[in-house]
Design a protein around this motif. Structure first.
Motif, PDB file in Angstrom:
ATOM      1  N   PRO A   1       0.901  -1.323   0.067  1.00  0.00           N
ATOM      2  CA  PRO A   1      -0.012   0.107   0.109  1.00  0.00           C
ATOM      3  C   PRO A   1       0.958   1.221  -0.076  1.00  0.00           C
ATOM      4  N   HIS A   2       1.993   1.399   0.826  1.00  0.00           N
ATOM      5  CA  HIS A   2       2.767   2.593   0.590  1.00  0.00           C
ATOM      6  C   HIS A   2       3.407   2.618  -0.557  1.00  0.00           C
ATOM      7  N   GLN A   3       3.918   1.638  -1.166  1.00  0.00           N
ATOM      8  CA  GLN A   3       4.512   1.531  -2.464  1.00  0.00           C
ATOM      9  C   GLN A   3       3.379   2.250  -3.537  1.00  0.00           C
ATOM     10  N   GLU A   4       2.039   1.854  -3.526  1.00  0.00           N
ATOM     11  CA  GLU A   4       1.117   1.972  -4.537  1.00  0.00           C
ATOM     12  C   GLU A   4       0.864   3.672  -4.238  1.00  0.00           C
ATOM     13  N   GLN A   5       0.780   3.965  -3.049  1.00  0.00           N
ATOM     14  CA  GLN A   5       0.316   5.511  -2.574  1.00  0.00           C
ATOM     15  C   GLN A   5       1.547   6.500  -3.297  1.00  0.00           C
ATOM     16  N   ALA A   6       2.739   5.911  -3.083  1.00  0.00           N
ATOM     17  CA  ALA A   6       3.868   6.814  -3.621  1.00  0.00           C
ATOM     18  C   ALA A   6       3.942   7.071  -5.012  1.00  0.00           C
TER      19      ALA A   6
ATOM     20  N   THR B   1       6.950  15.382  -2.469  1.00  0.00           N
ATOM     21  CA  THR B   1       7.787  14.123  -2.158  1.00  0.00           C
ATOM     22  C   THR B   1       6.866  13.108  -1.582  1.00  0.00           C
ATOM     23  N   ALA B   2       6.832  11.900  -2.123  1.00  0.00           N
ATOM     24  CA  ALA B   2       6.240  10.800  -1.589  1.00  0.00           C
ATOM     25  C   ALA B   2       7.225   9.975  -0.488  1.00  0.00           C
ATOM     26  N   GLN B   3       6.468   9.639   0.665  1.00  0.00           N
ATOM     27  CA  GLN B   3       7.393   8.845   1.500  1.00  0.00           C
ATOM     28  C   GLN B   3       7.081   7.394   1.221  1.00  0.00           C
ATOM     29  N   LEU B   4       8.345   6.539   1.371  1.00  0.00           N
ATOM     30  CA  LEU B   4       8.270   5.166   1.745  1.00  0.00           C
ATOM     31  C   LEU B   4       8.915   4.781   2.947  1.00  0.00           C
TER      32      LEU B   4
ATOM     33  N   ARG C   1       1.257  16.893 -11.667  1.00  0.00           N
ATOM     34  CA  ARG C   1       1.367  17.803 -12.795  1.00  0.00           C
ATOM     35  C   ARG C   1       2.787  18.709 -12.549  1.00  0.00           C
ATOM     36  N   ASP C   2       3.498  18.424 -11.468  1.00  0.00           N
ATOM     37  CA  ASP C   2       4.715  19.061 -11.251  1.00  0.00           C
ATOM     38  C   ASP C   2       5.810  18.456 -12.144  1.00  0.00           C
ATOM     39  N   ARG C   3       6.757  19.156 -12.899  1.00  0.00           N
ATOM     40  CA  ARG C   3       7.801  18.812 -13.411  1.00  0.00           C
ATOM     41  C   ARG C   3       8.815  17.926 -12.810  1.00  0.00           C
ATOM     42  N   VAL C   4       9.178  18.391 -11.505  1.00  0.00           N
ATOM     43  CA  VAL C   4      10.063  17.731 -10.558  1.00  0.00           C
ATOM     44  C   VAL C   4       9.243  17.388  -9.263  1.00  0.00           C
ATOM     45  N   THR C   5       9.756  15.953  -9.039  1.00  0.00           N
ATOM     46  CA  THR C   5       8.799  15.322  -7.592  1.00  0.00           C
ATOM     47  C   THR C   5       9.765  14.448  -7.250  1.00  0.00           C
ATOM     48  N   GLY C   6       9.783  13.952  -6.234  1.00  0.00           N
ATOM     49  CA  GLY C   6      10.515  12.984  -5.312  1.00  0.00           C
ATOM     50  C   GLY C   6       9.765  11.822  -4.650  1.00  0.00           C
ATOM     51  N   ILE C   7      10.675  10.820  -4.545  1.00  0.00           N
ATOM     52  CA  ILE C   7      10.352   9.757  -3.407  1.00  0.00           C
ATOM     53  C   ILE C   7      11.309   9.614  -2.629  1.00  0.00           C
ATOM     54  N   HIS C   8      11.089   9.814  -1.204  1.00  0.00           N
ATOM     55  CA  HIS C   8      12.104   9.570  -0.335  1.00  0.00           C
ATOM     56  C   HIS C   8      11.702   8.376   0.643  1.00  0.00           C
ATOM     57  N   GLY C   9      12.826   7.409   0.495  1.00  0.00           N
ATOM     58  CA  GLY C   9      12.344   6.135   1.170  1.00  0.00           C
ATOM     59  C   GLY C   9      13.536   5.684   1.858  1.00  0.00           C
ATOM     60  N   VAL C  10      13.324   4.807   2.830  1.00  0.00           N
ATOM     61  CA  VAL C  10      14.276   4.160   3.504  1.00  0.00           C
ATOM     62  C   VAL C  10      15.252   3.320   2.736  1.00  0.00           C
TER      63      VAL C  10
END
Length: 990
Positions: free
Chosen positions: A422-427, A562-565, A435-444
């Protein structure tokens, strides 16, 4: 060298130790005197040290005041002080004390005086203000200095003990207080360099010449026989042996060896010592007599400091310091500048020039803590602050500036069969629909960030092209293979200027925490010019960039969506998951307790042998799945050597070794590569580009044979190619990133050995840190089965391709992005690279378990807690993070940002128009030889036109940066928000 030490014992015993002599009887020639601002006010400055006054001051008695804390039993407890020992180079000691050049002793005393003046500036007291501890710089000391002539091993050793009393005050006549020495300890390496530069300049003026190393800042007198220096360095050899045995590196760590190896005291007098020394130098008498004659013939002279040299030294100090960190103590800039021009400049020469940089606001004083180090006099450059501010501007311009990567319908269809948590799906949903040209995924570590790339590629809209990027070639290969998409290193993307990138591309940048600020900025510039999406994947807690900055962390502070994992998928056992969780929370004692095994209680060399013994007891299949991680290359070499010895005894390696030459990275920074003085004979230099004017070919080895000077006085590096042709090369011409500098070493290799490649090799198709097994060795031709994929086999001529090493252990940095079943970690507590980030990165490589070897788990946990390994940030140090976030920036400069958005859309439209024109113009195949020649000339012209245009754009950007007085882009005068728009990067298109 400066060796600080906290004094122990009673004031009476300490006073006797320094005034009478403990391991030899002091003579009348040995100097002692009082110093410091407080000594001057007491009428003691310059006077010979009186033992009774010395004893009282050590006890905290000064006038009618008694310093110290009152204990419950009524006694007063007062710490006596510290000894900051200033040590002359061995050749200086020999020529001053054995050959009797008293002028050198005088030069030493004056150099010590200059050093102590700098030390006194950092005197501090600690007080409470509204319940908080406040450190206040007083710049006032009282100290006693004692010059001595012998080491404990009775070698000639010119050194001055500076006993700093535990006494200071705010101003003359104010009450005395105890001294806080944290800042003084932090400046010990700076003080050592101040001393050496002052001494080197003075001995040159009395006729001596020096041989110095601009990287270490050390020097010896030229012409003094190396064998004599070694014969007279019994003490130094003891320290070196202890340091090597205990894994101690760096000046601060070696200080432990200095005090741990002090032998029993032997009584002698100076006359007896002189007779012993005279006997010991007899084999060198002829050489020394000739050297003294040359010195006398040269005579005393005045050597004025060239203003241009001082300017270059000060500028180098600033640039070299900020090549690794955005915020540095100003003392570090002094030290690097002084070391780069040993004997040519002194602190008094470069300090006013660095002060001019501060006065013009090119250097800014920081007010907030950033990173690990306590920067008591922190400075950052206006350029660094502008670069960080440009990151925020890019984020503001990227808001609502792109199409979603996938539609909701396509995404839902793919997610049904993707098997994500579920966390991965949400991210994934958050990033794909943005619609932002620059986004992030911050994960452990091990959260499955790379897995998301593959699922995103499956869900992406038709025509969308994903490219996996990473700072290192090994991480790039891992990301690309796991996702099944095209991959390239960040450096490769930047070298091409974004060539071929369009708004249909999605640049998925893995291990974003390893990006330096300049790299991140250039990626964002390409994104802005092309409209390509950028998705940053990373973890702030893992090992960061080698270069300056922590842009991934900084952009999150600026408002990067930034999405969080938070859930690790790599660790397969509860114990490993707990160890990682505790480490991430900073509870290192709890994390260590959850590891499979922690071996302690021995010194570093014994620990390394224990690790090797345990690893070699594993079955071959388990060895292949168990990686050995170390913190630095020196330890890696020790472990690799020990493993080979064991495997040889087991006949796991062929009995016959081949002795082969290898090239190991010199570790020179880009700033050092630009200056001839940093090159030394025997090094090997290769170039990634042809330098036609100099007659240099790319990918060819050139050996450094020395440094020369042009008629203009400019230093050049003298190179020799494989045919013996001499080339005079000016390293200031060209780009440092196109130059690789190696040291030439040798390694034994046998069939069965593990091998690791140490540099990207396009000819062989090898990545950096790629490992394999030598299955056959015929002379210098090795047949290697590489670990990747299905284990491809390749023949490699190791006489031509030399950037390899044994591949049993690897550093934590090169292991980042990799996964192993189990990991063995060697973590000597005194290593400068033991920090929280490296520890966390190391243990998160393992799926099932970690075993760790260290001297003391408690000390290790304390050090990990105090040394996070985090990089510094200019804007954080200046206290401007909130003010310069993308939302705050958009509120203050909405008109300018609207104008920038219009400009970037115009640039993209022009790119699209040019691309269409080229496609239409090439719809018909050229007919005949003439048209084919014209087509080839047209393409060459396009590339040349792109190159000239990019050069003009860069020059224009530099001109914009230079126009500081235009009023709109002053960081420091008006704040970092007043800066030019991010540079536009545009490459040729097909």
């Amino acid at each position: 060298m400066i060796h600080p030490r906290r004094l122990k014992g009673t004031p009476q015993n300490i006073a006797r130790y320094y005034t009478v002599g403990d391991y030899y009887t002091k003579g009348g020639d040995e100097h002692s005197e009082w110093g410091g601002a407080i000594a001057a006010e007491l009428g003691l400055e310059g006077e010979k040290v009186d033992p009774e006054i010395f004893r009282d001051l050590l006890a905290g008695k000064i006038g009618d005041q008694q310093l110290g804390r009152h204990r419950a039993d009524g006694q007063i407890e007062h710490h006596p002080g510290w000894d900051f020992s200033v040590n002359a180079p061995k050749s200086v000691s020999i020529m001053a004390l054995v050959m009797g050049d008293k002028r050198i002793i005088e030069a030493h005393e004056k150099a010590v005086t200059a050093t102590l003046a700098y030390m006194e500036e950092h005197a501090t007291l600690r007080r409470r203000d509204d319940g908080k501890i406040v450190h206040e710089t007083t710049g006032r000391l009282i100290f006693a200095r004692f010059t001595e002539h012998s080491s404990r091993e009775l070698d000639p050793h010119l050194h001055t003990h500076t006993v700093v009393m535990n006494i200071t005050n705010r101003e003359g006549g104010s009450p005395m207080a105890s001294l806080e020495t944290r800042a003084m300890y932090a400046e010990q390496m700076v003080m050592g360099q101040v001393y050496r530069n002052e001494l080197a300049h003075r001995v040159r003026e009395i006729g001596w010449e020096i041989e110095g190393d601009p990287r270490s800042g050390l020097f010896e007198l030229a012409g003094v026989p190396k064998g004599l220096i070694k014969d007279m360095s019994q003490r130094s050899e003891q320290i070196d042996a202890h340091a090597n045995e205990h894994g101690l590196t760096g000046q601060a760590a070696r200080r432990v060896s200095f005090y741990e190896t002090r032998g029993p005291k032997v009584k002698a007098n100076l006359e007896e010592l002189g007779a012993q020394w005279a006997e010991r130098i007899k084999p060198y008498e002829a050489e020394l007599a000739k050297l003294m004659a040359e010195v006398n013939e040269r005579g005393e002279r005045t050597i004025p400091v060239d203003p241009g040299t001082a300017g270059r030294a000060s500028l180098f100090g600033i640039r070299q310091a900020e090549s690794r960190e955005a915020v540095n103590n100003i003392g570090r800039m002094y030290r690097l500048g002084l070391a780069s021009h040993l004997g040519e400049v002194r602190l008094v020469d470069i300090r006013p020039l660095i002060a001019e940089h501060e006065a013009s606001r090119k250097l800014l004083a920081t007010t907030h803590q950033t990173g690990d180090q306590v920067n008591t006099r922190g400075r950052t450059s206006r350029r660094s602050a502008r670069q960080e501010l440009a990151l925020s501007q890019h984020l503001a311009l990227a808001v609502d500036d792109a199409r979603p990567v996938a539609s909701a319908d396509r995404l839902l269809t793919v997610l049904e069969r993707a098997g994500l948590t579920p966390h991965q799906e949400q991210a994934l949903v958050q990033v794909a629909l943005s619609r932002d040209r620059v986004t992030g995924i911050h994960g452990v570590g091990g959260a499955g960030k790379s897995t998301l790339i593959k699922v995103l590629d499956q869900a992406a809209e038709p025509g969308t092209i994903l490219i996996a990027l990473a700072p290192t070639s090994s991480a790039t290969a891992t990301a690309g293979e796991m996702a099944g998409v095209e991959s390239k290193t960040v450096a490769s993307l930047l070298a091409g200027g974004g060539y071929g990138i369009t708004d249909r591309h999605v640049l998925v940048l893995d291990e974003a925490g390893q990006l330096g600020t300049r790299q991140a900025l250039r990626v964002l510039e390409i994104s802005r010019a092309t409209g390509a999406r950028v998705i940053l994947l990373g973890d702030d807690r893992q090992t960061g960039a080698i270069e300056q900055g922590k842009p991934f962390w900084l952009m999150q502070k600026f408002g990067l969506v930034t999405a969080q994992l938070t859930e690790s998928m790599r660790q397969k056992t509860d114990a490993m998951k707990d160890a990682v969780t505790h480490a991430r929370a900073g509870d290192y004692a709890a994390s260590l307790a959850k590891l499979d095994k922690v071996v302690s209680g021995e010194e570093a060399e014994a620990l390394a042998k224990g690790l090797v013994a345990e690893w070699t007891r594993l079955k071959p299949i388990n060895r292949a799945n168990t990686n050995i991680l170390v913190l630095e290359n020196a330890t890696r070499l020790i472990v690799n050597s020990a493993i080979r010895e064991t495997l040889k005894s087991e006949s796991a390696l062929a009995a016959e070794d081949a002795r082969l030459a290898v090239l190991t990275p010199s570790g020179m920074s880009d700033e050092e590569k630009h200056h001839a003085r940093f090159y030394s004979g025997g090094q090997v230099v290769t170039f990634a580009r042809d330098l036609v004017a100099a007659g240099i070919a790319r990918n060819t080895e050139y050996r450094v044979v020395g440094i020369g000077r042009e008629a203009s006085g400019r230093q050049v590096v003298r190179l020799v190619d494989e045919n013996g042709r001499m080339i005079r090369w000016d390293p200031r011409l060209g780009k440092a990133q196109h130059v690789n500098v190696f040291n030439r070493e040798e390694r034994d290799l046998a069939e069965g050995d593990r091998i690791q490649w140490r540099l990207v090799n396009k000819e062989l198709g090898l990545k950096n840190a790629e490992r394999g097994t030598v299955e056959k060795l015929d002379g210098h031709i090795a047949t290697i089965r590489w670990d990747r994929g299905n284990g491809p086999i390749q023949e490699v001529d190791l006489s031509q391709h030399k950037t390899w090493d044994h591949g049993y252990a690897e550093t934590v940095y090169s292991a980042q992005s990799k996964t192993y079943a189990r990991v063995y970690v060697l973590a000597p507590v005194n290593s400068g690279l033991v920090n929280g980030q490296n520890y966390y990165t190391a243990i998160t490589r393992a799926e099932f378990g970690v075993k760790l070897w260290t001297e003391d788990p408690e000390r290790l946990a304390e050090k990990l807690a105090s040394r996070s390994g985090e990089k510094t940030s200019s804007l954080e140090g200046l206290g401007r993070l909130e003010r310069d976030g993308r939302r705050a920036l958009a509120d203050r400069h909405s008109d300018r940002l609207d104008q920038a958005r219009s400009e970037q859309e115009r640039i993209r439209q022009e790119r699209r128009d040019r691309t269409l024109e080229k496609q239409l113009g090439r719809s018909r195949e050229p007919q005949g030889l003439g048209e084919r020649i014209a087509e080839s000339a047209f393409r060459i012209g396009e590339v040349l036109d792109w190159f000239l245009q990019s050069m003009r754009d860069r020059d224009g950007a530099r001109d914009t940066q230079r126009s500081d007085r235009s009023g709109a882009d002053h960081v420091g005068r008006q704040g970092p928000e007043h800066t030019h728009q991010p540079e536009q990067t545009e490459g040729p298109e097909r």
